[in-house]
Design a protein around this motif. Structure first.
Motif, PDB file in Angstrom:
ATOM      1  N   ILE A 198       0.837  -1.203   0.000  1.00  0.00           N
ATOM      2  CA  ILE A 198       0.000   0.000   0.000  1.00  0.00           C
ATOM      3  C   ILE A 198       0.867   1.247   0.000  1.00  0.00           C
ATOM      4  N   LEU A 199       1.865   1.285   0.864  1.00  0.00           N
ATOM      5  CA  LEU A 199       2.727   2.460   0.983  1.00  0.00           C
ATOM      6  C   LEU A 199       3.572   2.678  -0.268  1.00  0.00           C
ATOM      7  N   ALA A 200       4.000   1.608  -0.914  1.00  0.00           N
ATOM      8  CA  ALA A 200       4.862   1.725  -2.086  1.00  0.00           C
ATOM      9  C   ALA A 200       4.197   2.486  -3.231  1.00  0.00           C
ATOM     10  N   VAL A 201       2.874   2.480  -3.279  1.00  0.00           N
ATOM     11  CA  VAL A 201       2.155   3.133  -4.377  1.00  0.00           C
ATOM     12  C   VAL A 201       2.118   4.645  -4.217  1.00  0.00           C
ATOM     13  N   ASP A 202       1.802   5.139  -3.025  1.00  0.00           N
ATOM     14  CA  ASP A 202       1.539   6.572  -2.875  1.00  0.00           C
ATOM     15  C   ASP A 202       2.131   7.215  -1.629  1.00  0.00           C
ATOM     16  N   CYS A 203       3.129   6.628  -1.029  1.00  0.00           N
ATOM     17  CA  CYS A 203       3.764   7.247   0.135  1.00  0.00           C
ATOM     18  C   CYS A 203       5.166   7.703  -0.249  1.00  0.00           C
ATOM     19  N   ASP A 204       5.441   8.968  -0.033  1.00  0.00           N
ATOM     20  CA  ASP A 204       6.748   9.522  -0.403  1.00  0.00           C
ATOM     21  C   ASP A 204       7.805   9.334   0.669  1.00  0.00           C
ATOM     22  N   LEU A 205       7.389   9.147   1.915  1.00  0.00           N
ATOM     23  CA  LEU A 205       8.337   8.929   3.005  1.00  0.00           C
ATOM     24  C   LEU A 205       7.623   8.257   4.171  1.00  0.00           C
ATOM     25  N   VAL A 206       8.248   7.226   4.714  1.00  0.00           N
ATOM     26  CA  VAL A 206       7.788   6.614   5.953  1.00  0.00           C
ATOM     27  C   VAL A 206       8.725   7.089   7.055  1.00  0.00           C
ATOM     28  N   ALA A 207       8.152   7.648   8.102  1.00  0.00           N
ATOM     29  CA  ALA A 207       8.918   8.094   9.264  1.00  0.00           C
ATOM     30  C   ALA A 207       8.629   7.147  10.422  1.00  0.00           C
ATOM     31  N   ILE A 208       9.678   6.543  10.951  1.00  0.00           N
ATOM     32  CA  ILE A 208       9.528   5.559  12.022  1.00  0.00           C
ATOM     33  C   ILE A 208       9.988   6.174  13.339  1.00  0.00           C
ATOM     34  N   SER A 209       9.154   6.044  14.341  1.00  0.00           N
ATOM     35  CA  SER A 209       9.509   6.546  15.670  1.00  0.00           C
ATOM     36  C   SER A 209      10.646   5.703  16.231  1.00  0.00           C
ATOM     37  N   LEU A 210      11.682   6.383  16.720  1.00  0.00           N
ATOM     38  CA  LEU A 210      12.828   5.726  17.347  1.00  0.00           C
ATOM     39  C   LEU A 210      13.196   6.553  18.568  1.00  0.00           C
ATOM     40  N   ASP A 211      13.104   5.962  19.733  1.00  0.00           N
ATOM     41  CA  ASP A 211      13.223   6.718  20.969  1.00  0.00           C
ATOM     42  C   ASP A 211      14.532   6.501  21.708  1.00  0.00           C
ATOM     43  N   GLY A 212      15.554   6.063  21.012  1.00  0.00           N
ATOM     44  CA  GLY A 212      16.852   5.871  21.637  1.00  0.00           C
ATOM     45  C   GLY A 212      17.333   4.440  21.496  1.00  0.00           C
ATOM     46  N   VAL A 213      18.279   4.079  22.345  1.00  0.00           N
ATOM     47  CA  VAL A 213      18.820   2.716  22.353  1.00  0.00           C
ATOM     48  C   VAL A 213      17.665   1.750  22.643  1.00  0.00           C
ATOM     49  N   PRO A 214      17.851   0.469  22.370  1.00  0.00           N
ATOM     50  CA  PRO A 214      16.736  -0.477  22.523  1.00  0.00           C
ATOM     51  C   PRO A 214      15.990  -0.393  23.856  1.00  0.00           C
ATOM     52  N   ASP A 215      16.692  -0.318  24.978  1.00  0.00           N
ATOM     53  CA  ASP A 215      15.992  -0.255  26.266  1.00  0.00           C
ATOM     54  C   ASP A 215      15.165   1.017  26.396  1.00  0.00           C
ATOM     55  N   SER A 216      15.701   2.140  25.958  1.00  0.00           N
ATOM     56  CA  SER A 216      14.955   3.404  26.019  1.00  0.00           C
ATOM     57  C   SER A 216      13.741   3.359  25.095  1.00  0.00           C
ATOM     58  N   HIS A 217      13.943   2.825  23.901  1.00  0.00           N
ATOM     59  CA  HIS A 217      12.843   2.719  22.943  1.00  0.00           C
ATOM     60  C   HIS A 217      11.729   1.849  23.519  1.00  0.00           C
ATOM     61  N   ASN A 218      12.087   0.704  24.071  1.00  0.00           N
ATOM     62  CA  ASN A 218      11.087  -0.201  24.647  1.00  0.00           C
ATOM     63  C   ASN A 218      10.334   0.468  25.795  1.00  0.00           C
ATOM     64  N   PHE A 219      11.048   1.216  26.631  1.00  0.00           N
ATOM     65  CA  PHE A 219      10.405   1.918  27.742  1.00  0.00           C
ATOM     66  C   PHE A 219       9.404   2.945  27.217  1.00  0.00           C
ATOM     67  N   MET A 220       9.838   3.764  26.254  1.00  0.00           N
ATOM     68  CA  MET A 220       8.960   4.801  25.700  1.00  0.00           C
ATOM     69  C   MET A 220       7.742   4.186  25.019  1.00  0.00           C
ATOM     70  N   ARG A 221       7.921   3.061  24.352  1.00  0.00           N
ATOM     71  CA  ARG A 221       6.825   2.420  23.627  1.00  0.00           C
ATOM     72  C   ARG A 221       5.976   1.540  24.537  1.00  0.00           C
ATOM     73  N   GLY A 222       6.433   1.293  25.757  1.00  0.00           N
ATOM     74  CA  GLY A 222       5.646   0.487  26.694  1.00  0.00           C
ATOM     75  C   GLY A 222       5.587  -0.982  26.325  1.00  0.00           C
ATOM     76  N   SER A 223       6.648  -1.475  25.658  1.00  0.00           N
ATOM     77  CA  SER A 223       6.679  -2.881  25.239  1.00  0.00           C
ATOM     78  C   SER A 223       8.118  -3.395  25.274  1.00  0.00           C
ATOM     79  N   PRO A 224       8.352  -4.569  25.858  1.00  0.00           N
ATOM     80  CA  PRO A 224       9.713  -5.106  25.903  1.00  0.00           C
ATOM     81  C   PRO A 224      10.240  -5.560  24.538  1.00  0.00           C
ATOM     82  N   ARG A 225       9.367  -5.641  23.528  1.00  0.00           N
ATOM     83  CA  ARG A 225       9.786  -6.088  22.192  1.00  0.00           C
ATOM     84  C   ARG A 225       9.658  -4.999  21.127  1.00  0.00           C
TER      85      ARG A 225
END
Length: 168
Positions: free
Chosen positions: A46-73
């Motif tokens: 779906i995105l390949a057809v009409d999306c010019d950029l995908v922006a992915i949230s990244l909140d730091g090193v893995p442990d920080s990212h997991n904490f911010m996202r509220g998920s250990p994975r």
């Protein structure tokens, strides 16, 4: 001139492809901000057809990212989707949420983004809305942290200028 789709998780929106298509027909550039965990092949098609950029949230090193996202994975799940995103050909970048506690992780984030083939690294200070008001008390960056982030962004922009755009 740009339509950015974010909030919640855009891949969950059943009419995302139609929305992006309509924006392109109207002459708009389209971006989708996601946590990256739901970017399976169907979503990437779906995105390949009409999306010019995908922006992915990244909140730091893995442990920080997991904490911010509220998920250990959260970090692991997002990383598992990056190869498919690269294969799709949709340009992508990362949005780093700056908090009072993670500016020291910015070097790692920039290196990770460059290694993944990101075209963009955007630094975005945490805002006091939604989940941040309930679970991240004391995490809002102050003026000193924000100023440090500007200087770091300039330094990182110079380091990675041939690989990705760095914005704050």
């Amino acid at each position: 001139r740009v339509m950015s789709v974010s909030g919640g998780e855009p891949p969950l929106y059943p009419a995302l492809g139609e929305l992006l298509r309509g924006a392109h027909v109207a002459g708009l550039v389209t971006t989708v901000t996601t946590n990256g965990m739901l970017l399976d092949q169907r979503q990437l098609d779906i995105l390949a057809v009409d999306c010019d950029l995908v922006a992915i949230s990244l909140d730091g090193v893995p442990d920080s990212h997991n904490f911010m996202r509220g998920s250990p994975r959260a970090f692991e799940d997002m990383c598992e989707r990056l190869e498919g995103l690269r294969r799709s050909g949709v340009p992508f970048g990362f949005i780093f949420t700056l908090t009072f506690h993670n500016i020291h992780e910015l070097d790692w984030v920039a290196q990770f983004a460059a290694e993944q083939g990101a075209k963009l690294l955007q630094l975005h200070p945490l805002e006091p809305v939604g989940r941040a008001t309930r679970t991240l008390d004391g995490s809002l960056p102050d003026g000193e942290e924000n100023a440090a982030a500007v200087f770091e962004a300039v330094r990182i922009r110079e380091l990675y200028q041939d690989l990705m755009d760095v914005q704050i």
